[in-house]
Motif scaffolding. Structure first.
Motif: not given
Ligand SMILES: Nc1ncnc2c1ncn2[C@@H]1O[C@H](COP(=O)(O)OP(=O)(O)OP(=O)(O)O)[C@@H](O)[C@H]1O
Ligand SMILES: [Mg+2]
Lengths: 266, 517
Positions: B209-216, B224-227
């Motif tokens: 799957g995908e980890p959570t991502i934080q982006q400016a 925040i895009i939850p994983g």
């Protein structure tokens, strides 16, 4: 022969204890020094073996001036002069044997003695003297465990270990009762008569002086005020005695004989 | 000549004052103590003048210190009084002191020449009061914090006073169940974890799957895009014991699964199984580990006690260092005895007054011992640490130096107080200096030497705990380290050991000394 010439001792605090004293003591004498308390008897005796350094004067012993000796020469001279004391001056926490052997220190080699090692000869000599002084069975006790009379005999034994030619005795019986005083002085008399030791002894009691002295010198405030032979002393009355001593002088009650009789009765 | 002498010895109060009382008062108002001096109390006048000057000087200095950045007299006074209200009190007392000084001068001038009248002592009370208040202010004495902060200090204090829960520990074992995941998902994701017989394991669904991502974001916020949500199942865990969830990221660093600001944990049921949903967390991964498919590992960790209690590492360390401390004290005493013995004979006046050369040695040795003794062991320890580095050896050196001086003095005084009779007698036999020492002195000084030595040993062990504070080894060193890391329980263990050892030592040394006197 001991010859004292113009002996003077001034203590550091200025006390004039012995003031220009001269007298001679032929070998084999039993010389008794009398004088009030503070008259300088102890100071005089201690000057002879240099426990105190005299301020001025000569102490000629067999031609050598003891007052000028230093270091080894002084120690060699001291070996031949035994000394006994009013308070015995034993090392109270050491055994009788060690106290007696200490009399040999001037002769023995230094290093062995520091480890309490003495030659067989010295040990045998110590036992001989203990036997002679009748304190053989006390040898291994501590000095402080002995009675006063026994302690003084240890003191004499220590002096005898030195093979002395002369014995200085500073009021040797003043801390003892009359009977013991008598027995100690008897020992000294025996040494004087049999072993031909010169004895210089300070004493307080006229009875004892009359009985044992072959010569007497009297001190008063450091000055020599009396010199007499055996005969002179025998004739001496209480009044003459007091003129040297001052009024404080006294006889032992009933004299020595009286004391002896009383002790025998008990 | 004679009359002059008599005048000198005449008692001073019988002389009348040089000035009338009112003038004495005025003089003292101009210069404190001057009036007293004219009333023929010169020493009292000087004392008052110097005390007054000292007090004024200290007061000015304290005002200045209380308001260091202010300028102008009034500014300084206002600021200082605002910050340090006690300064007002001191100022008032100093004012009263000034008045008392005038009163004193008037009174003294009145009663001068009348010896039966006793002198006033109000001035001295005021002087003592002024010095006392200044001391209070300089010493920053603060009974308020002493009483009120007791509560705050309570937890730390109680740990120090009763630290024993830290003295034991239980051997622990960590159980781990592992599952491996991949990101991003590839054509062949890792298979679910194989079933294990008797060891715990995790089964995660899905396995990629995908980890959570934080982006400016554009407006400088963070998006925040939850994983991927993962369903984690655990098997074969110990029932009822907390399982912590840990990640090991592709860069092999470990961290715990957190959700809503809390570490995530779960308690397995009676079969040792659990199920929990978690979101694949955010993690900064170094770029080199992000290329291609990377592997993450999820662990369920359980800490279980196995076996009986045992002494904790801290307890064992405290014992070890306590023993070290006792032996530091012992070795220092030992070296101290050996080295101070020769000095003590050289520093005994009764053995060293035979001639002026020996007397010279005596004074020299005395001087050296006094100098060494006047320097605290703590300072010797600091010097020793510089030379030989941290550790017990530095402590031994410091205490040895101090012991030499202290024992040297005590021993030499014991030698000086011995009975001179036996020494006289041994000297009279023709014995030399060494023989006199061995036969006349040593038997007499053994009891006091034993007593002093035991006492010194006692002191050295107490001191070696202090020496440890500056790096001289032993339990003191340990104690400072534990206090610095705020491990009050461990520090408490050390404090208890020190107290117990000192108490036991006190008793033993008293018992031994009793025997030798
Ligand atoms: N170490 C000393 N320092 C100063 N003065 C001393 C010292 N020893 C003795 N004296 C003084 O010297 C004088 C003579 O003392 P000494 O001890 O020789 O008298 P003594 O005749 O032996 O007395 P006693 O019969 O009491 O033993 C005394 O005045 C004494 O105070
Ligand atoms: Mg005398």
């Amino acid at each position: 022969m001991l010859e004292i010439r113009n002996l003077t001792k001034i203590y550091e605090d200025g006390t004039l204890a012995v003031d220009n004293v001269s007298f001679t003591v032929p070998d084999g004498e039993f010389l008794i020094v009398i004088g009030l308390s503070g008259s300088g008897k102890s100071t005089l005796l201690r000057c002879i073996n240099r426990l105190i350094d005299p301020t001025e004067g000569e102490i000629l012993w067999n031609g050598v001036d003891l007052a000028k000796l230093e270091g080894d020469d002084l120690r060699k001279a001291r070996r031949k002069i035994g000394m006994i004391f009013q308070h015995f001056n034993l090392v109270s926490r050491s055994s009788v044997m060690i106290n007696i052997l200490a009399g040999r220190l001037g002769y023995a080699r230094t290093w062995p003695t520091l480890l309490h090692q003495f030659s067989k000869k010295d040990r045998e000599k110590a036992w001989d003297i203990l036997r002679r002084m009748d304190i053989e069975d006390q040898a291994m006790k501590l000095a402080r465990e002995l009675s006063g009379g026994q302690q003084q005999r240890v003191g004499i034994s220590r002096a005898l270990m030195q093979d002395p030619e002369m014995i200085l005795a500073d009021e040797p019986v003043a801390s003892l009762d009359p009977v013991l005083a008598h027995s100690i002085l008897n020992y000294l008399e025996k040494l004087n008569k049999e072993d031909k030791l010169t004895i210089i002894c300070s004493l307080h009691y006229l009875d004892l002086v009359q009985r044992y002295a072959t010569r007497v010198v009297g001190l008063r405030a450091g000055k020599l005020v009396y010199e007499g032979t055996r005969e002179d002393i025998r004739k001496m009355t209480d009044e003459e005695f007091k003129s040297i001593y001052g009024e404080e002088a006294e006889r032992i009650t009933d004299g020595i004989e009286g004391a002896l009789e009383r002790s025998e009765l008990q | 000549m004679k009359s002059k002498k008599q005048q000198i010895y005449k008692p001073k109060p019988s002389l009348p004052s040089l000035v009338p009382p009112w003038l004495a008062g005025v003089l003292s108002a101009i210069l404190p103590g001057l009036g007293q001096a004219f009333a023929r109390q010169i020493r009292r006048g000087i004392l008052i003048l110097f005390s007054f000057a000292t007090i004024i000087g200290l007061l000015v200095w304290r005002f200045r210190l209380a308001a260091p950045r202010d300028t102008g007299f009034m500014n300084i006074v206002n600021k200082a009084i605002y910050l340090q209200p006690l300064l007002t009190g001191i100022t008032v007392v100093v004012g009263l002191l000034y008045l008392a000084n005038i009163y004193d001068a008037v009174k003294l001038a009145t009663i001068a020449g009348k010896p039966e009248k006793s002198k006033p002592f109000l001035i001295f009370i005021m002087l003592i009061l002024a010095f006392f208040l200044l001391g209070w202010q300089i010493g920053q004495i603060d009974l308020y914090t002493l009483t009120t902060s007791f509560g705050d200090a309570g937890p730390a204090l109680s740990r120090v006073l009763w630290p024993w829960s830290r003295a034991i520990s239980f051997p622990e074992d960590t159980w781990r169940g592992i599952a491996v995941l991949e990101t991003p998902c590839s054509d062949n994701p890792p298979p679910p974890t194989a079933t294990l017989e008797d060891r715990p394991y995790l089964v995660v669904d899905p396995t990629c799957g995908e980890p959570t991502i934080q982006q400016a974001t554009d407006n400088s916020g963070v998006e925040i895009i939850p994983g991927t949500t993962l369903e984690v199942k655990g098997y074969n865990f110990v029932p009822g014991v907390v399982v912590d969830l840990w990640w090991i990221d592709p860069a092999t660093s470990q961290f715990r699964q957190r959700q809503e600001g809390q570490n995530v944990n779960v308690i397995p049921d009676e079969n040792g199984e659990f199920t929990i949903d978690i979101i694949w967390p955010y993690r900064i991964i170094p770029p080199s580990y992000r290329e291609g498919v990377s592997e993450w590992e999820l662990q369920g960790r359980q800490i279980t006690n196995v076996g009986d209690w045992e002494f904790s590492a801290e307890f064992n360390l405290a014992v070890e260092k306590m023993v070290e401390t006792i032996f530091i004290g012992m070795m220092a005493t030992f070296f101290g005895i050996i080295l101070s013995l020769p000095f003590s004979f050289l520093a005994a006046r009764n053995l060293m007054s035979a001639n002026s050369f020996m007397l010279g040695i005596y004074y020299l040795v005395r001087l050296i011992l006094n100098i060494i003794r006047s320097i605290e062991p703590l300072i010797w320890a600091i010097l020793a640490v510089i030379i030989v580095g941290l550790g017990p050896w530095a402590g031994i050196i410091a205490l040895t130096i101090h012991s030499i001086a202290a024992l040297g003095k005590l021993y030499s005084e014991a030698i000086e107080s011995i009975n001179s009779g036996p020494i006289e007698a041994i000297t009279a036999t023709g014995a030399n200096w060494f023989q006199i020492i061995v036969y006349g002195v040593i038997p007499q000084v053994i009891p006091p030497f034993v007593s002093f030595t035991i006492y010194r040993w006692d002191i050295n062990i107490r001191m070696s705990t202090i020496i440890g504070l500056v790096g001289g080894g032993g339990i003191g060193y340990l104690l400072t380290q534990w206090i610095r890391v705020l491990d009050y329980r461990a520090a408490g263990i050390a404090v208890w050991f020190i107290a117990l050892t000192v108490a036991i030592l006190d008793y033993v040394s008293a018992a031994i000394r009793e025997r030798f006197t």
